[in-house]
Design an enzyme around this catalytic site. Structure first.
Site, PDB file in Angstrom:
ATOM      1  N   HIS A   1       0.678  -1.113   0.085  1.00 35.58           N
ATOM      2  CA  HIS A   1      -0.113  -0.031   0.117  1.00 35.58           C
ATOM      3  C   HIS A   1       0.882   1.350  -0.005  1.00 35.58           C
ATOM      4  O   HIS A   1       1.651   1.376   1.024  1.00 35.58           O
ATOM      5  CB  HIS A   1      -0.750   0.072   1.317  1.00 35.58           C
ATOM      6  CG  HIS A   1      -1.881   1.206   1.337  1.00 35.58           C
ATOM      7  ND1 HIS A   1      -1.498   1.841   2.337  1.00 35.58           N
ATOM      8  CD2 HIS A   1      -2.762   1.640   0.409  1.00 35.58           C
ATOM      9  CE1 HIS A   1      -2.846   3.002   2.305  1.00 35.58           C
ATOM     10  NE2 HIS A   1      -3.292   2.799   1.172  1.00 35.58           N
TER      11      HIS A   1
ATOM     12  N   GLU B   1       0.098  -0.531  -4.710  1.00 36.12           N
ATOM     13  CA  GLU B   1      -1.228   0.234  -4.893  1.00 36.12           C
ATOM     14  C   GLU B   1      -0.820   1.748  -4.753  1.00 36.12           C
ATOM     15  O   GLU B   1       0.164   2.044  -3.555  1.00 36.12           O
ATOM     16  CB  GLU B   1      -2.252  -0.085  -3.854  1.00 36.12           C
ATOM     17  CG  GLU B   1      -3.538   0.525  -3.474  1.00 36.12           C
ATOM     18  CD  GLU B   1      -3.296   2.060  -2.751  1.00 36.12           C
ATOM     19  OE1 GLU B   1      -3.795   3.115  -3.277  1.00 36.12           O
ATOM     20  OE2 GLU B   1      -2.340   2.093  -2.244  1.00 36.12           O
TER      21      GLU B   1
ATOM     22  N   ASP C   1      -1.955   6.222  -5.378  1.00 37.42           N
ATOM     23  CA  ASP C   1      -3.021   7.123  -5.517  1.00 37.42           C
ATOM     24  C   ASP C   1      -2.676   8.078  -6.798  1.00 37.42           C
ATOM     25  O   ASP C   1      -1.451   8.550  -6.794  1.00 37.42           O
ATOM     26  CB  ASP C   1      -3.441   7.627  -4.283  1.00 37.42           C
ATOM     27  CG  ASP C   1      -3.881   6.962  -3.082  1.00 37.42           C
ATOM     28  OD1 ASP C   1      -4.937   6.195  -3.236  1.00 37.42           O
ATOM     29  OD2 ASP C   1      -2.991   6.759  -2.554  1.00 37.42           O
TER      30      ASP C   1
ATOM     31  N   HIS D   1      -1.074  10.584  -2.121  1.00 38.48           N
ATOM     32  CA  HIS D   1      -2.202   9.937  -1.608  1.00 38.48           C
ATOM     33  C   HIS D   1      -3.513  10.765  -1.296  1.00 38.48           C
ATOM     34  O   HIS D   1      -4.456  10.502  -1.458  1.00 38.48           O
ATOM     35  CB  HIS D   1      -1.591   9.495  -0.194  1.00 38.48           C
ATOM     36  CG  HIS D   1      -2.623   8.756   0.745  1.00 38.48           C
ATOM     37  ND1 HIS D   1      -3.451   9.350   1.600  1.00 38.48           N
ATOM     38  CD2 HIS D   1      -3.130   7.620   0.613  1.00 38.48           C
ATOM     39  CE1 HIS D   1      -4.288   8.586   2.184  1.00 38.48           C
ATOM     40  NE2 HIS D   1      -3.985   7.130   1.694  1.00 38.48           N
TER      41      HIS D   1
END
Length: 135
Positions: A12, A39, A41, A54
């Protein structure tokens, strides 16, 4: 007999123990410990460039302030994405999805049709290994 599903290890926002998430260092560190995927953003700057961040504001993960959507790429690249790292780290700007570093050891792949419950999915993966030398 049911076939066992494959389990993939996902980092993450990358590896955030030695640095801060959503940075190239975090992605490199995650890949070095063997994760299968990362993962992250994606946000868009005011001048339309996609960056990896993020939150929608610079305040929480950098030493900058304000909405990313109200900042230009140059303004965003001037902030330190390692400002909130747990350990001392060299300053690093937020990464972009521009191909501004051809030697960068990552490839960005966007699936043609993501699953219905996913609005956007981008996978950052290491490049394929070079072919073995000819004998």
């Amino acid at each position: 007999m049911r076939k066992m599903a494959e389990v993939l290890l996902c980092a993450h926002r990358g590896e955030r123990v030695t640095g801060d998430g959503n940075t190239l260092s975090a992605f490199r560190n995650a890949l070095s410990v063997g994760v299968d995927m990362i993962e992250t953003d994606v946000r868009m700057t005011g001048d339309g460039v996609l960056i990896l961040m993020h939150d929608e504001v610079l305040d929480t993960t950098t030493d900058g302030t304000g909405l990313i959507a109200e900042r230009t790429l140059n303004e965003v690249r001037a902030v330190n994405a390692m400002a909130h790292a747990k350990l001392p780290c060299a300053p690093e700007p937020p990464p972009t999805l521009l191909c501004d570093r051809p030697s960068q050891p990552f490839a960005v792949r966007t699936p043609v049709s993501p699953p219905k419950n996913v609005r956007q999915r981008i996978c950052i993966v290491p490049p394929a290994p070079p072919p073995p030398p000819a004998e």
